[in-house]
Structures are given as C-alpha cells and as structure tokens.
Design a protein around this motif. Sequence first.
Motif, PDB file in Angstrom:
ATOM      1  N   ILE A 277      -0.817   7.689   3.561  1.00 28.89           N
ATOM      2  CA  ILE A 277       0.267   6.715   3.540  1.00 28.89           C
ATOM      3  C   ILE A 277       1.404   7.357   2.766  1.00 28.89           C
TER       4      ILE A 277
ATOM      5  N   THR B  39      -0.385   9.418   0.002  1.00 32.97           N
ATOM      6  CA  THR B  39      -1.532   8.999  -0.799  1.00 32.97           C
ATOM      7  C   THR B  39      -2.755   8.766   0.073  1.00 32.97           C
ATOM      8  N   ASP B  40      -3.881   9.103  -0.465  1.00 34.79           N
ATOM      9  CA  ASP B  40      -5.153   9.007   0.251  1.00 34.79           C
ATOM     10  C   ASP B  40      -6.159   8.331  -0.661  1.00 34.79           C
ATOM     11  N   TRP B  41      -6.683   7.179  -0.237  1.00 35.39           N
ATOM     12  CA  TRP B  41      -7.691   6.521  -1.067  1.00 35.39           C
ATOM     13  C   TRP B  41      -9.063   6.531  -0.387  1.00 35.39           C
ATOM     14  N   GLN B  42      -9.162   7.241   0.723  1.00 34.84           N
ATOM     15  CA  GLN B  42     -10.429   7.276   1.447  1.00 34.84           C
ATOM     16  C   GLN B  42     -11.060   8.656   1.460  1.00 34.84           C
TER      17      GLN B  42
ATOM     18  N   GLN C 233       0.814  -1.205   0.000  1.00 34.43           N
ATOM     19  CA  GLN C 233       0.000   0.000   0.000  1.00 34.43           C
ATOM     20  C   GLN C 233       0.856   1.267   0.000  1.00 34.43           C
ATOM     21  N   GLN C 234       2.082   1.132   0.507  1.00 32.73           N
ATOM     22  CA  GLN C 234       2.955   2.302   0.543  1.00 32.73           C
ATOM     23  C   GLN C 234       3.326   2.700  -0.876  1.00 32.73           C
TER      24      GLN C 234
ATOM     25  N   GLN D  27      -2.308   5.870 -11.599  1.00 35.73           N
ATOM     26  CA  GLN D  27      -2.165   6.084 -10.149  1.00 35.73           C
ATOM     27  C   GLN D  27      -0.753   6.576  -9.843  1.00 35.73           C
TER      28      GLN D  27
ATOM     29  N   LEU E 288      -6.485   5.959  -6.111  1.00 38.21           N
ATOM     30  CA  LEU E 288      -6.298   7.067  -5.183  1.00 38.21           C
ATOM     31  C   LEU E 288      -7.380   8.121  -5.293  1.00 38.21           C
TER      32      LEU E 288
ATOM     33  N   SER F 115       1.401   4.443  -6.977  1.00 42.18           N
ATOM     34  CA  SER F 115       0.615   3.648  -6.042  1.00 42.18           C
ATOM     35  C   SER F 115      -0.006   2.472  -6.765  1.00 42.18           C
ATOM     36  N   SER F 116      -0.157   1.358  -6.045  1.00 40.28           N
ATOM     37  CA  SER F 116      -0.811   0.183  -6.632  1.00 40.28           C
ATOM     38  C   SER F 116      -2.311   0.226  -6.377  1.00 40.28           C
ATOM     39  N   LYS F 117      -2.755   1.226  -5.636  1.00 35.75           N
ATOM     40  CA  LYS F 117      -4.153   1.321  -5.240  1.00 35.75           C
ATOM     41  C   LYS F 117      -4.774   2.571  -5.861  1.00 35.75           C
TER      42      LYS F 117
END
Lengths: 111, 110
Positions: free
Chosen positions: A100, A90-93, A1-2, A69, A28, A24-26
């Motif tokens: 993170i 990074t913020d995904w929420q 996640q980092q 991303q 964002l 990022s792998s997620k």
Amino acid sequence: QQPVQSPQAVILREGEDAVINCSSSKALYSVHWYRQKHGEAPVFLMILLKGGEQMRHEKISASFNEKKQQSSLYLTASQLSYSGTYFCGTDWQGSQGNLIFGKGTKLSVKP
Amino acid sequence: DSGVTQTPKHLITATGQRVTLRCSPRSGDLSVYWYQQSLDQGLQFLIHYYNGEERAKGNILERFSAQQFPDLHSELNLSSLELGDSALYFCASSYMKSAFFGQGTRLTVV
C-alpha cells in the motif's frame, strides 16, 4: 490503511539534506521505499524489515521505528539525480509486493 | 532495466471497449502484482498472482480481471472501459524481498 507521507513536496539546493517521513496506523512487516521519475516506473531503493537494521543506498539511508510504525528516508548531500517522487510502500502481510503506497513526496533538487 | 517486461507501452481506445495488458516477470520470479497509477489516486494495488494462483485482491473493479499463465506471464483484462480508467498500469514481480516494476502501459480511454 494508506500510509501518510510528509512533506508532500520539498525543494533543495544541490548538496542539501532532506528527510521524508512515512507513517502507518497499522502494524507493519516491512516498509519499502521507491523513487519515481516523471513518466517512468518506480525504482526500488531499499526495504526496512521489522527487527532489521537501518539500510543505506549510496547517500540515501532509511530507518524504521516499529513502535511508532514510522519510517524515515534520509537524503544526504543531495544530487540533481535525486529529483523525483519518493513513495513508501507498506506491507503488513509479509507478501513483499502487495504494498500500500503513500501519496508520494515530490523532491526537486536545483543546481 | 528491472527485467520486467510490459506490453504495449501505450494504448488508446474508446469507451466501452476491452483491452488486454501483458506482463512478463523477471526470470525466476513467481509473483506478479498489478498496480494502477492515476494522478488523483496515486499507486493503487490491484491484484497479486503467485505461480498461477490469485493470492490477493486490492482495489480492483469487477470490470477488470487478471490471470497468470503456466509460463508465469500475466495478463490484465480491462473491459467496458470508462474515461476514468485512463492511467498508467504497472506490473511488478518479486522473489525474496522487493518488488521490481515494469515500465508500465499508459492507457488512454477517449
């Protein structure tokens, strides 16, 4: 996640340009950029929001590629005061501060 | 000056002890975030409080706890301290889009 930042370190001469990347792998919601000088608190530079525009802070600008991303920080005509460690958060929420952070990129600007 | 106040600035304590770090957010900010920064781990999110309620937990050890009071200041309690807990502890507050960091508390466990 980092998120992954690159490069880990860069040395510039005053007036030169640099690019710092953050991946990022997620998916964002936003990417935040901070600069931290040794022994001091991280200082907010700018935020890139999903669907937002490229941002600028003095001669520093940043972009956010939502499909990849990935965010990039562009430092133009670097000054001695730009030296420090740059972190992307990074913020995904959408919570703004629940970030993170990457491991940082150490930037040294020499005269 | 970010407007976020942290006390104390430095703290030296022995292993096994308990300490309390204090944070006052910027005026009007309802959120407080705690981060730990060490050389090998970088900036690690610990916990987030919003208007007195816990909102999110990150990599926070069970020996650590936090709370946010009605006046919105927050305290981070660290107990049974170990050498590895030595680090800079930052709090940050945010209102709309960005987090602003305090100057941090440097904790040294000896």
